[in-house]
Motif scaffolding. Structure first.
Motif, mmCIF file in Angstrom:
data_model
loop_
_atom_site.group_PDB
_atom_site.id
_atom_site.type_symbol
_atom_site.label_atom_id
_atom_site.label_comp_id
_atom_site.label_asym_id
_atom_site.label_seq_id
_atom_site.Cartn_x
_atom_site.Cartn_y
_atom_site.Cartn_z
ATOM 1 N N VAL A 91 55.784 -52.964 -70.986
ATOM 2 C CA VAL A 91 56.971 -53.681 -70.248
ATOM 3 C C VAL A 91 58.249 -53.386 -71.057
ATOM 4 O O VAL A 91 58.226 -53.403 -72.295
ATOM 5 C CB VAL A 91 56.687 -55.090 -69.812
ATOM 6 C CG1 VAL A 91 58.055 -55.784 -69.320
ATOM 7 C CG2 VAL A 91 55.548 -55.300 -69.294
ATOM 8 N N LEU A 132 56.407 -60.392 -66.550
ATOM 9 C CA LEU A 132 56.962 -59.074 -67.282
ATOM 10 C C LEU A 132 57.568 -59.586 -68.532
ATOM 11 O O LEU A 132 57.438 -58.993 -69.377
ATOM 12 C CB LEU A 132 57.794 -58.349 -66.329
ATOM 13 C CG LEU A 132 57.007 -57.603 -65.272
ATOM 14 C CD1 LEU A 132 57.950 -56.969 -64.195
ATOM 15 C CD2 LEU A 132 56.211 -56.445 -65.483
ATOM 16 N N THR A 180 48.222 -58.522 -62.171
ATOM 17 C CA THR A 180 49.134 -57.433 -62.845
ATOM 18 C C THR A 180 50.299 -57.379 -62.228
ATOM 19 O O THR A 180 50.478 -57.101 -60.759
ATOM 20 C CB THR A 180 48.609 -56.447 -63.030
ATOM 21 O OG1 THR A 180 47.767 -55.604 -61.931
ATOM 22 C CG2 THR A 180 47.377 -56.579 -64.406
ATOM 23 N N ARG A 237 49.795 -50.196 -70.416
ATOM 24 C CA ARG A 237 51.059 -50.196 -69.813
ATOM 25 C C ARG A 237 52.041 -50.951 -70.917
ATOM 26 O O ARG A 237 51.649 -51.539 -71.641
ATOM 27 C CB ARG A 237 51.061 -50.831 -68.645
ATOM 28 C CG ARG A 237 50.701 -52.339 -68.563
ATOM 29 C CD ARG A 237 51.151 -53.152 -67.360
ATOM 30 N NE ARG A 237 50.345 -52.265 -66.018
ATOM 31 C CZ ARG A 237 49.549 -53.104 -65.484
ATOM 32 N NH1 ARG A 237 48.985 -54.032 -65.678
ATOM 33 N NH2 ARG A 237 48.926 -52.254 -64.347
ATOM 34 N N GLN A 254 54.023 -45.718 -68.044
ATOM 35 C CA GLN A 254 52.622 -45.889 -67.492
ATOM 36 C C GLN A 254 51.770 -44.783 -66.682
ATOM 37 O O GLN A 254 51.350 -44.878 -65.863
ATOM 38 C CB GLN A 254 52.432 -47.199 -66.756
ATOM 39 C CG GLN A 254 53.624 -47.234 -65.648
ATOM 40 C CD GLN A 254 53.555 -48.107 -64.528
ATOM 41 O OE1 GLN A 254 52.573 -48.828 -64.363
ATOM 42 N NE2 GLN A 254 54.493 -48.630 -64.050
ATOM 43 N N LEU A 282 57.873 -52.343 -65.639
ATOM 44 C CA LEU A 282 56.734 -51.501 -66.125
ATOM 45 C C LEU A 282 57.385 -50.442 -66.516
ATOM 46 O O LEU A 282 57.887 -49.663 -65.801
ATOM 47 C CB LEU A 282 55.749 -51.428 -65.226
ATOM 48 C CG LEU A 282 54.803 -52.687 -64.975
ATOM 49 C CD1 LEU A 282 53.712 -52.354 -64.117
ATOM 50 C CD2 LEU A 282 54.228 -53.069 -66.258
#
Lengths: 124, 444
Positions: free
Chosen positions: B293, B109, B98, B291, B310, B307
């Motif tokens: 992006v 991403l 991740t 999450r 989150q 990110l």
């Protein structure tokens, strides 16, 4: 600011009779950085002193906001939903919640301005 | 990852001497004896590479592969373009974990960003997270979101939602003290009258599936109209392939849309790993697990990905996390993204249309054999339920001999549906395959 009381968790409280406004201090907003979101409680929610009533998210972190004293939520500052940076711009002019106090005696455990300033200096 | 480094007896002894013990077992003395394996593992003697390869091939050959598949029931035999596997096999994708550090994982991403954009577009929703384990866990997580935001402890779910999804939902809810109430069926679809009876001011969310487990297209607008309590969240489990021709759940007023994206890029792999998706309205975006992006610009004004949103993820506020989702199925999400981008809008529409038309053709032909009839008279997408005289298990056994995987027998999950099976047709089935399937079915 003289007429405010402070918690160790960096909330201020302005008491007006049986109700009070609660916000976060300048020290708190500075350490959080740019605030991007404020999660507010719902009207009529009841909380004990030191219980988390909401979350303040900044670009750096997400922190809980704690009740300085026990009480019931009677109003929330909805302006914060669209404009959370108000807390950065004017921390003492921007309240987050208005509460009905459930035990005025608890106010005695809070700090006055000079005691709070001392606490902040220790933090620094 | 380190390469395999063998340790000789001498090496081991040297290491043990340094730490002052006599055997490797002594290292694990703190573990109670009853928890330890008392005998060596029963895995046979060591083999050479040639022997091992042969053995594995022998085992692999026991699998029935290359069956002509007429089964769906939650796992679909769609065509996966060759480019998908080729691209996801690039090491920068399949070894990446991740992406915490945007400065080293812009490619990953960006993939997630593209994935989210496509999933949100297809479902007609505001935003998608970076993916979930599978459709069933996505459904359970959606129920958790509904319970958290409404502060209510009851989920009303239609019996036309995949039985396995409902089982996972119940498991999650059991440990959060959330009551799961099921809505009865009416001709294979959600019974509106029963929904009205069971919905109350305690209902955190209403969950339905469309196309539902029986392949039937539910009337999502009508169900929405019956959720009159403004607080109650409308959760729709859907199928992305069907989105090629159907109205999106977002257009029908869904608050949370979930499902399994196995159809895109992930083949039939005996239960997993699959790919769950979750999309949500703008109002609920901060309550979504996992999450997101976001696209931004760096200090030089160049496009970049980071990110974002989150704050509830485990690595930031673990004790406040409302979900155990931290990782996502990034590689499967990438496969889905590549698959979707290869199809494009027109391609997806064609795939969906083929499923729909071929399924209708198959049904017509099956009914013409006079041995089976359509169980529920409702519009369906690529699956339908037929009823016959013979038990589906016996039918399937016979079909298997001809290399055909027959429909899914429903009686086990729905005792009232005796001698029925759920037949699935994807764009992969040729007319020849369908005709020979129908012919065999007609003979049984």
């Amino acid at each position: 600011m003289e007429n405010l009381l402070y918690s160790k968790e960096h909330e201020w409280i302005k008491v007006e009779g049986n109700t009070a406004l609660v916000g976060i201090t300048d020290h708190a907003q500075k350490s959080l950085g740019e605030i991007v979101y404020v999660e507010l409680p719902e009207i009529d929610d009841e909380f004990e002193a030191a219980e988390a009533f909401g979350v303040i998210e900044s670009v750096k972190a997400a922190s809980d906001s704690y009740m300085p004293v026990s009480g019931k939520i009677i109003e929330i500052n909805e302006d914060l939903e669209d404009n959370p940076t108000l807390l950065n711009e004017d921390p003492y002019g921007t309240w987050i919640i208005k509460i009905e106090l459930s035990d005025k005696g608890e106010l005695d455990s809070l700090l006055d301005l000079s005691a709070y300033n001392e606490l902040c200096e220790e933090d620094n | 990852m380190f390469r395999y480094i063998p340790a000789t007896e001498e090496d081991r002894k040297e290491m043990l001497d340094v730490i002052g013990i006599n055997s490797v077992d002594e290292l694990f003395d703190d573990i109670p004896k009853n928890l330890k394996q008392s005998q060596p593992l029963n895995i046979g003697a060591p083999m050479s590479e040639i022997e091992l390869k042969k053995r594995i091939e022998e085992l692999g050959n026991k699998n029935l592969s290359n069956l002509i598949c007429f089964r769906g029931a939650g796992a679909y035999d769609h065509y996966i373009p060759a480019a998908v596997d080729h691209l996801i096999s690039r090491s920068e994708f399949y070894t990446a974990y991740t992406p915490y550090q945007p400065e080293i994982s812009q490619g990953t991403l960006q993939c997630i960003f593209e994935y989210q954009t496509m999933i949100a577009d297809l479902t007609g929703m505001f935003a998608s997270n970076a993916s979930m384990y599978d459709g069933a866990t996505a459904a359970a997580e959606a129920a958790m979101v509904a319970a958290t935001v409404t502060k209510r402890q009851e989920i009303v779910v239609s019996k036309s939602v995949n039985p396995e999804t409902r089982k996972v939902l119940k498991t999650y809810c059991k440990f959060r003290d959330i009551k799961v109430v099921e809505i009865e069926l009416d001709e294979g679809a959600t019974c509106i009258k029963d929904l009205k009876d069971k919905i109350s001011d305690k209902t955190a969310g209403v969950m339905v599936q469309s196309p539902n487990f029986f392949g039937i297209i539910e009337d999502l607008d009508e169900i929405r109209e019956n959720i009159i309590d403004k607080k109650t969240k409308y959760i729709v489990y859907t199928d992305l392939v069907a989105m090629g021709i159907l109205k999106t759940p977002g257009e029908s007023g869904a608050d949370i849309v979930i499902g399994d994206a196995q159809s895109f890029g992930t083949g039939l792999t005996y239960g997993g790993p699959y790919l769950g998706f979750m999309t949500i309205t703008k109002e609920l975006i901060r309550k979504m697990p996992g999450r997101i992006v976001g696209e931004s610009v760096d200090q030089d004004g160049k496009r970049c990905y980071v990110l974002t949103l989150q704050a509830r993820e485990q690595h930031i506020r673990r004790y406040k996390a409302t979900s155990n989702i931290c990782s996502n199925h990034a590689l499967n999400a990438l496969a889905a993204t590549i698959h979707m981008s290869l199809l494009g809008r027109v391609g997806l529409e064609k795939v969906a249309e083929q499923c729909y038309k071929k399924a209708n053709y198959t049904l017509r032909k099956i009914v013409e054999t006079d041995r089976y009839k359509l169980k529920f008279n409702r519009p369906f997408f690529r699956e339908f339920v037929i009823e016959g005289e013979e038990s589906p298990e016996i039918i399937n056994e016979k079909l298997l001999k001809d290399g055909i995987l027959g429909g899914y027998p429903l009686e086990k999950e729905y005792p009232e549906l005796k001698n029925t099976s759920l037949v699935c047709i994807t764009e992969k089935r040729s007319k020849l395959e369908i005709d020979s399937f129908v012919e065999r079915m007609g003979e049984i």
